[in-house]
Motif scaffolding. Sequence first.
Motif, PDB file in Angstrom:
ATOM      1  N   THR A 185     -11.140   3.773  -3.039  1.00 41.81           N
ATOM      2  CA  THR A 185     -10.352   2.706  -2.432  1.00 41.81           C
ATOM      3  C   THR A 185     -11.262   1.658  -1.825  1.00 41.81           C
ATOM      4  O   THR A 185     -12.330   1.968  -1.287  1.00 41.81           O
ATOM      5  CB  THR A 185      -9.414   3.261  -1.343  1.00 41.81           C
ATOM      6  N   CYS A 226      -6.692  -2.438  -2.474  1.00 45.31           N
ATOM      7  CA  CYS A 226      -5.582  -2.348  -1.504  1.00 45.31           C
ATOM      8  C   CYS A 226      -5.197  -3.691  -0.904  1.00 45.31           C
ATOM      9  O   CYS A 226      -4.629  -3.746   0.177  1.00 45.31           O
ATOM     10  CB  CYS A 226      -5.967  -1.383  -0.394  1.00 45.31           C
ATOM     11  N   VAL A 237       0.830  -1.198   0.000  1.00 50.67           N
ATOM     12  CA  VAL A 237       0.000   0.000   0.000  1.00 50.67           C
ATOM     13  C   VAL A 237       0.870   1.256   0.000  1.00 50.67           C
ATOM     14  O   VAL A 237       0.525   2.263  -0.618  1.00 50.67           O
ATOM     15  CB  VAL A 237      -0.954  -0.022   1.221  1.00 50.67           C
TER      16      VAL A 237
END
Length: 181
Positions: A137, A113, A88
């Motif tokens: 995300t 992620c 990440v």
Amino acid sequence: MQSLLRIAATCAQSRRVTTINNIRISHCLRPFRRWNSTLDDLNLLVADEKKVFVNGYDGEGFCVNNTLYPGSLILLPSAVMLWDAKTVSDINIDSLALLEVIHPTPSIVLVGCGDGMVWLPPTIVNHFRQRGIVLETMNSRNAASTFNFLNQEDRAVVAVMLPPGVRLPKTPTSAGVPATR
């Protein structure tokens, strides 16, 4: 037909099954390596051969259009690219620079992620928002499912995904803060 039954039997032994877009997909991607030629002949999941479709994943990579890709990926509506990001903390403006030069410019970018989700730093989000690109995300499983859905609707979507085996850091990093509910 017998080889497809062997694939199903081998994957059933792993007992790890995921559902993407209401389709049960086994995490056991290793049998795809042995029987890939059979799966290429029977493409039942993708209506349009030119579109990218995530068939499955494991902790090390993804199966896209019945082909295994190790590591992180950038998925465009009709192309697949390997991506250098390993964790990440590797997600930054430079690692996402491709988003600014592809045409047509994506309206939404799904950032997978790994196993969890982090909030990207506001500098990254604002940088792309000023260019008309929304960064969303989520974990990679949801990013794959959402990408498949939006791509089948011919939306201007791109997914950048870390493999599901990537764990989130316990403490905040320069790439973002782990999301909590």
